[in-house]
Write an enzyme that holds these catalytic residues in place. Sequence first.
Site, PDB file in Angstrom:
ATOM      1  N   GLN A 263      34.245  45.566  32.024  1.00 48.45           N
ATOM      2  CA  GLN A 263      33.337  45.065  33.045  1.00 48.45           C
ATOM      3  C   GLN A 263      32.085  45.923  33.124  1.00 48.45           C
ATOM      4  O   GLN A 263      30.966  45.422  33.246  1.00 48.45           O
ATOM      5  CB  GLN A 263      34.047  45.055  34.404  1.00 48.45           C
ATOM      6  CG  GLN A 263      33.499  44.042  35.374  1.00 48.45           C
ATOM      7  CD  GLN A 263      33.716  42.626  34.878  1.00 48.45           C
ATOM      8  OE1 GLN A 263      34.724  42.307  34.270  1.00 48.45           O
ATOM      9  NE2 GLN A 263      32.768  41.749  35.134  1.00 48.45           N
ATOM     10  N   HIS A 266      28.768  45.467  30.906  1.00 49.81           N
ATOM     11  CA  HIS A 266      27.798  44.385  31.109  1.00 49.81           C
ATOM     12  C   HIS A 266      26.404  44.963  31.364  1.00 49.81           C
ATOM     13  O   HIS A 266      25.450  44.611  30.701  1.00 49.81           O
ATOM     14  CB  HIS A 266      28.208  43.509  32.299  1.00 49.81           C
ATOM     15  CG  HIS A 266      29.194  42.441  31.946  1.00 49.81           C
ATOM     16  ND1 HIS A 266      28.857  41.346  31.189  1.00 49.81           N
ATOM     17  CD2 HIS A 266      30.502  42.298  32.245  1.00 49.81           C
ATOM     18  CE1 HIS A 266      29.919  40.570  31.034  1.00 49.81           C
ATOM     19  NE2 HIS A 266      30.929  41.125  31.666  1.00 49.81           N
ATOM     20  N   ASP A 365      37.024  35.442  30.315  1.00 52.00           N
ATOM     21  CA  ASP A 365      35.597  35.317  30.024  1.00 52.00           C
ATOM     22  C   ASP A 365      35.332  34.303  28.924  1.00 52.00           C
ATOM     23  O   ASP A 365      34.297  33.638  28.921  1.00 52.00           O
ATOM     24  CB  ASP A 365      35.021  36.666  29.587  1.00 52.00           C
ATOM     25  CG  ASP A 365      34.693  37.569  30.757  1.00 52.00           C
ATOM     26  OD1 ASP A 365      34.666  37.079  31.901  1.00 52.00           O
ATOM     27  OD2 ASP A 365      34.466  38.772  30.524  1.00 52.00           O
TER      28      ASP A 365
END
Length: 434
Positions: A263, A266, A365
Amino acid sequence: MTSHSINRLAHDDHDFDVRLEAILERSEGNDPAIEGRVREIIAGVRERGDDALLEYTNRYDRRQAQLADLTIPQAALTAALDGLDAELRAALQDAADRVRRYHEKQVQQSWRYVDDDGIELGQQVTPLDRAGVYVPGGKAAYPSSVLMNVIPARVAGVGEVVMVVPTPDDQRNPLVLAAAAIAGVDRVFAIGGAQAVAALAYGTELVPRVDKIVGPGNAYVAMAKRLVFGRVGIDMIAGPSEVLIVADASADPDWVAMDLFAQAEHDELASAILITADADFAERVAASIERLLPEMERAEIIATALRDNGAIVTVADADAAAALVNRMAPEHLELALADPEAFLPRVRHAGAIFLGHYSAESLGDYCAGPNHVLPTSRTARFSSPLGVYDFQKRSSIIGCNAAGADKLAQTASVLARGEGLTAHARSAEYRRKP
């Protein structure tokens, strides 16, 4: 990375609430300078149409395009798909099939019934006429974003799906175009930024006006969506991505650390937080972070995100963990627990919930099936993932016969006169039996 590069919080710390809020309150991109520039761009497109659209596209995407160059033909989508490596094409098709199967379960149907007074009531479900999908372009390729935004619209029965994607320096991403071919996009335009949002919202001679705009983008795109909302529908104003992991000692600390990294990579505003009731496990995860981070290609971005927006939080028990989950209302929630099903009923607010040690957020995702367009910044308290229902409308149906109208008019007349709306009352009373 030092041992102080991810925040460490304990639920019983005297300053716990202040420190947690500081981590959760990230920039939402409401920069007045951005808003002012976006307003100018929207006004330009409204007033000058394609001339402004072409001017802004050439300026911001460093192009020397003619108006005809802003259209990407279907043949280019097909060629991009045919040119893919076989393994990549198969993976893209598998992801699309999984996303489609999941969203087919969401289709709402029209319904009717007749009540005891003979009044026919119901709901008619219809798809949007035209939807616009914004897909980020440039250095990054987001074919998964194409699938997640286009396929629910197609499943809903939207009449036409229009995609916009910037092509800075005239660079078209073949993977994005291939995904558009698989997902079934009707028209594609090589435009981006606030000018693309304005064109979709108000229409130009080249770009048709749509009913709803969906898809992620940068701060300018987000601001443009915010400003055109009401003229068109939008999916949401998405903030930086986030994951919250609730874990116990049954989890592998390396797996948890890597899920936090996934995460955090990103961008620097991404949030990655672990909650655990096991202090020893918290230390093991911290050690895994220290050991694994230097191996990561995006180590600097990850380190910044963990330092500014990451945390390992220790709590007393599962009740305290559940209370924090619902307070944070995360975009992604991983339950890396020995018995995730026992914890699940406690969760009231989360965009997507991943059950057990093998359910990595990254699978969601790309290809698990549920949509990866999710509410962020604690908006999961009142918002849901993007889905087929975002591309369908509901119309109420009311059908009265003479007896039913007489029955309803008795109530409507009294209420209307109580509100001082006598025309309403008389309209109802005309339907009364003589």
